[in-house]
Motif scaffolding. Structure first.
Motif, short mmCIF file in Angstrom:
data_model
loop_
_atom_site.label_atom_id
_atom_site.label_comp_id
_atom_site.label_asym_id
_atom_site.label_seq_id
_atom_site.Cartn_x
_atom_site.Cartn_y
_atom_site.Cartn_z
N ASN A 186 -50.55 -7.36 37.63
CA ASN A 186 -49.97 -8.70 37.73
C ASN A 186 -50.72 -9.62 38.69
O ASN A 186 -50.17 -10.63 39.13
CB ASN A 186 -48.50 -8.59 38.16
CG ASN A 186 -47.64 -7.97 37.08
OD1 ASN A 186 -47.72 -8.35 35.92
ND2 ASN A 186 -46.83 -6.98 37.46
N LEU A 242 -41.53 -9.53 49.49
CA LEU A 242 -41.41 -9.31 48.05
C LEU A 242 -42.06 -8.01 47.58
O LEU A 242 -42.10 -7.73 46.39
CB LEU A 242 -42.03 -10.49 47.29
CG LEU A 242 -41.34 -11.84 47.50
CD1 LEU A 242 -42.21 -12.95 46.93
CD2 LEU A 242 -39.98 -11.86 46.87
N CYS A 301 -40.59 -14.37 37.09
CA CYS A 301 -40.42 -15.80 37.36
C CYS A 301 -40.92 -16.22 38.75
O CYS A 301 -40.69 -17.35 39.17
CB CYS A 301 -38.94 -16.18 37.23
SG CYS A 301 -37.87 -15.32 38.40
N ASN A 303 -45.98 -9.57 34.17
CA ASN A 303 -45.40 -10.83 34.64
C ASN A 303 -46.37 -11.99 34.56
O ASN A 303 -46.03 -13.10 34.97
CB ASN A 303 -44.95 -10.68 36.11
CG ASN A 303 -43.94 -9.56 36.27
OD1 ASN A 303 -43.18 -9.26 35.36
ND2 ASN A 303 -43.96 -8.94 37.46
N TYR A 310 -48.12 -12.11 40.60
CA TYR A 310 -46.82 -12.38 39.98
C TYR A 310 -45.90 -11.19 40.25
O TYR A 310 -45.86 -10.21 39.50
CB TYR A 310 -47.01 -12.64 38.49
CG TYR A 310 -47.78 -13.92 38.24
CD1 TYR A 310 -47.12 -15.12 38.04
CD2 TYR A 310 -49.18 -13.93 38.29
CE1 TYR A 310 -47.82 -16.31 37.86
CE2 TYR A 310 -49.89 -15.11 38.11
CZ TYR A 310 -49.20 -16.29 37.90
OH TYR A 310 -49.90 -17.46 37.73
N LEU A 341 -42.68 -11.05 40.24
CA LEU A 341 -41.55 -11.00 39.33
C LEU A 341 -41.89 -11.82 38.09
O LEU A 341 -42.82 -12.63 38.13
CB LEU A 341 -40.28 -11.57 39.99
CG LEU A 341 -39.69 -10.80 41.18
CD1 LEU A 341 -38.60 -11.62 41.84
CD2 LEU A 341 -39.15 -9.44 40.73
N GLN A 381 -40.99 -2.42 42.00
CA GLN A 381 -40.03 -2.15 40.96
C GLN A 381 -40.45 -2.76 39.62
O GLN A 381 -40.04 -2.30 38.57
CB GLN A 381 -38.66 -2.70 41.37
CG GLN A 381 -38.07 -1.99 42.57
CD GLN A 381 -36.77 -2.64 43.04
OE1 GLN A 381 -36.41 -3.72 42.58
NE2 GLN A 381 -36.08 -1.96 43.95
N ASN A 382 -41.26 -3.82 39.65
CA ASN A 382 -41.64 -4.51 38.43
C ASN A 382 -43.10 -4.29 38.05
O ASN A 382 -43.62 -5.00 37.20
CB ASN A 382 -41.39 -6.01 38.60
CG ASN A 382 -39.91 -6.37 38.61
OD1 ASN A 382 -39.31 -6.57 37.57
ND2 ASN A 382 -39.33 -6.42 39.80
N ALA A 397 -39.75 -5.70 45.48
CA ALA A 397 -39.54 -6.20 44.13
C ALA A 397 -40.78 -6.00 43.27
O ALA A 397 -40.69 -5.69 42.08
CB ALA A 397 -39.17 -7.67 44.16
N ALA A 398 -41.94 -6.15 43.88
CA ALA A 398 -43.19 -5.97 43.13
C ALA A 398 -43.34 -4.54 42.66
O ALA A 398 -43.77 -4.28 41.53
CB ALA A 398 -44.37 -6.38 44.00
#
Length: 255
Positions: free
Chosen positions: A155, A17, A206, A29, A202, A204, A23-24, A20-21
């Motif tokens: 996050n 992940l 969700c 989050n 976190y 993402l 990018q966010n 994705a982390a």
């Protein structure tokens, strides 16, 4: 102790992940009041299981079952949580199991037990009856956690809290044969309390990954056997104290 498996299981979700982390990272989050979480956990289980003693012996003895987390196997479980405020969360986890084993009558052979093994060569052995049995068990854990923001990591949140748990196991057996003295029963119960410390990230809005450990934990176990109907219960108990106990990883979702 499968500590290597636990570490590998903890690292893989983070690596998977990480993209994705990144990018966010610009988004927030972290959980808010009213959020609900559901996580799959991998850790050392606290389930309790026991086997009834045969009801055709002359002497019986009892010993409390081990509650040392390092004696347990890794297990996947579920844990739900509810943020009653931005920084406080209530959690609940557990499970239930039931197994039924139908019984079957024994089949007598032609052997003469008063003779030696050599004298019985060629005779048909006895087939003992299969016990009519069932097993039942459950495990429930409840906790409350206080979360803390981590400066410099947007996050990520640290948390500390308390965990209370109970695990129960029951096994009952009855043999359809003349040597059996009726129903045989065994029960075991664990009562556990621990101080938990952990970290959630976190990745993402969700989704989150986390890991926790109990700096201090205490478990009380009582195990009882009733090998024959009409006999008094035979009991044994134990007290277990753990330091840096029961490491657990989580891969969860936030709603």
């Amino acid at each position: 102790m499968n500590i290597k498996k636990l570490l590998i299981s903890a690292v893989l979700p983070v690596l998977f992940l990480s993209t994705a982390a990144a990018q966010n990272e610009a988004s927030d989050n972290k959980p808010k009041k009213g959020d609900v979480t559901l996580a799959a956990t991998i850790g050392y289980n606290s389930y309790a299981s026991v086997t009834a003693l045969p009801g055709n012996l002359y002497n019986y003895e009892a010993s409390a079952l081990s509650t040392d987390w390092s004696d347990k196997k890794l297990m996947v479980g579920l844990e739900g949580g509810w943020f009653v405020s931005d920084l406080w969360k209530l959690s609940l986890g557990g499970g239930l199991t039931f197994t039924n084993n139908p019984g079957y009558s024994g089949v007598p052979g032609t052997v003469d037990e008063s003779l030696s093994l050599e004298d019985n060569l060629g005779d048909i052995p006895n087939y003992r009856a299969v016990a009519d049995a069932y097993s039942f068990g459950y495990n429930v854990t409840a906790g409350i956690d206080r979360y803390f923001n981590v400066k410099g990591v947007k996050n990520m949140m640290l948390y500390t809290g308390l965990r209370l748990g109970v695990a129960y196991g029951l096994n009952e057996q009855k043999y359809d044969e003349w040597t059996s003295m009726g129903k045989s029963t065994a029960e075991t119960c664990n009562f556990r309390a621990g101080w938990t410390f952990g970290v959630d990230y976190y990745v993402l809005p969700c989704m989150f990954v986390g890991i926790s450990i109990d700096p201090v934990a205490y478990t009380y176990n009582v195990t009882s056997y009733k090998p024959q109907e009409g006999l008094a219960t035979l009991e044994a108990d134990s007290h277990n104290f753990g330091l840096l106990a029961a490491p657990t990883i989580r891969l969860g979702f936030k709603f």
